[in-house]
Design a protein around this motif. Sequence first.
Motif, PDB file in Angstrom:
ATOM      1  N   ILE A 199     -13.394  13.494   8.634  1.00 38.17           N
ATOM      2  CA  ILE A 199     -12.318  12.799   9.350  1.00 38.17           C
ATOM      3  C   ILE A 199     -12.528  11.296   9.306  1.00 38.17           C
ATOM      4  CG2 ILE A 199     -11.278  12.437  11.617  1.00 38.17           C
ATOM      5  CD1 ILE A 199     -11.834  15.377  12.236  1.00 38.17           C
ATOM      6  N   ALA A 200     -13.764  10.859   9.528  1.00 37.45           N
ATOM      7  CA  ALA A 200     -14.069   9.422   9.477  1.00 37.45           C
ATOM      8  C   ALA A 200     -13.809   8.867   8.083  1.00 37.45           C
ATOM      9  CB  ALA A 200     -15.511   9.169   9.895  1.00 37.45           C
ATOM     10  N   ILE A 202      -7.047   3.524   5.927  1.00 39.92           N
ATOM     11  CA  ILE A 202      -6.972   2.116   6.303  1.00 39.92           C
ATOM     12  C   ILE A 202      -7.123   1.215   5.080  1.00 39.92           C
ATOM     13  CG2 ILE A 202      -8.128   0.285   7.610  1.00 39.92           C
ATOM     14  CD1 ILE A 202      -8.836   2.375   9.715  1.00 39.92           C
ATOM     15  N   SER A 203      -7.959   1.625   4.138  1.00 42.23           N
ATOM     16  CA  SER A 203      -8.197   0.813   2.949  1.00 42.23           C
ATOM     17  C   SER A 203      -7.033   0.874   1.964  1.00 42.23           C
ATOM     18  CB  SER A 203      -9.497   1.270   2.256  1.00 42.23           C
ATOM     19  OG  SER A 203     -10.591   1.203   3.138  1.00 42.23           O
ATOM     20  N   TYR A 254       1.478  -0.170   0.643  1.00 38.28           N
ATOM     21  CA  TYR A 254       2.627  -0.897   1.196  1.00 38.28           C
ATOM     22  C   TYR A 254       3.069  -2.011   0.253  1.00 38.28           C
ATOM     23  CZ  TYR A 254       5.463  -3.620   4.429  1.00 38.28           C
ATOM     24  OH  TYR A 254       6.491  -4.305   5.021  1.00 38.28           O
ATOM     25  N   ALA A 255       2.115  -2.698  -0.367  1.00 38.38           N
ATOM     26  CA  ALA A 255       2.449  -3.751  -1.327  1.00 38.38           C
ATOM     27  C   ALA A 255       3.190  -3.174  -2.530  1.00 38.38           C
ATOM     28  CB  ALA A 255       1.183  -4.473  -1.779  1.00 38.38           C
ATOM     29  N   VAL A 256       2.729  -2.018  -3.036  1.00 39.52           N
ATOM     30  CA  VAL A 256       3.406  -1.376  -4.165  1.00 39.52           C
ATOM     31  C   VAL A 256       4.820  -0.985  -3.781  1.00 39.52           C
ATOM     32  CG1 VAL A 256       3.382   0.635  -5.693  1.00 39.52           C
ATOM     33  CG2 VAL A 256       1.252  -0.563  -5.183  1.00 39.52           C
TER      34      VAL A 256
END
Length: 278
Positions: free
Chosen positions: A13-14, A21-22, A28-30
């Motif tokens: 999970i971690a 997050i990475s 989002y940029a793509v």
Amino acid sequence: MKAAWYWRAALYIAAAVVVAISVFPFAYAVSTSFKSGSALFDPGMWPKAATLDNYISLFTLAEQPFGRHILNSVMVSVLVVTLSLFIGVTASYALGRISFKGRGLLLLTVLAVSMFPQVAVLAGMFELIRFLGIYNQALGLVLPYMIFTLPFTVWVLTTFMKQLPKELEEAAIMDGCGPWRIIKDVFMPLLWPALVSTGLLAFIAAWNEFMFALTFVLDNNERTVPVSISLISGASKYDIPWGNIMAASVLVTLPLLALVLAFQRKIVSGLTAGAVKG
């Protein structure tokens, strides 16, 4: 057994959270790079009607020769990596294989150079570049970039060089090999993991550097991509061309992703080789 299962599930999970997050900013940029007009304000993650207009406009704007800027960044980064590795290998041979007074102090001094922030050496480097006559030239960025890539390269390669068996060097000396031939024919094949990892980190540092590129280069045709992206402007001062900015960011990130994926095994082995002796 149950406790071990819980710990394994928590680890997965971690790891999933870290990956999400990475990866999310790049995803989002793509997504944004394929949107234009009012679609930029669509809350959906993926565009309903993807378009390549943002990518096309990057290479058609007369005031921002983005293609030329990419070539400048490639040229500068490759030269920085080549010079850093060449000097780093020869310096690491001297620091790692030859015993002389003050060797440890010299190695610490080399590492201490990388601890200075860029702004601390900005004024002195500006005067040096002007004195050498390489101000306002893309090639002039090679010198200041090496201030920060070379110490790390020397440190990692020296740590790696110290662990190579002495028997290899002694056998080469018995065969009549000089220092340069020992480095080239004996040590270089064994140094590939360290060379790849340090070379890639030096490439990333030179590729992403902004402050020196902004300060030492004013000619638009000599700029590198980080400065080029920061200067992308819209039709008016109230227009922020997010689509073009994201498209440019994706284009300059893809080469780094490709290099990391291609050499990931050597990167890990190169960075961990000097961690323990054995």
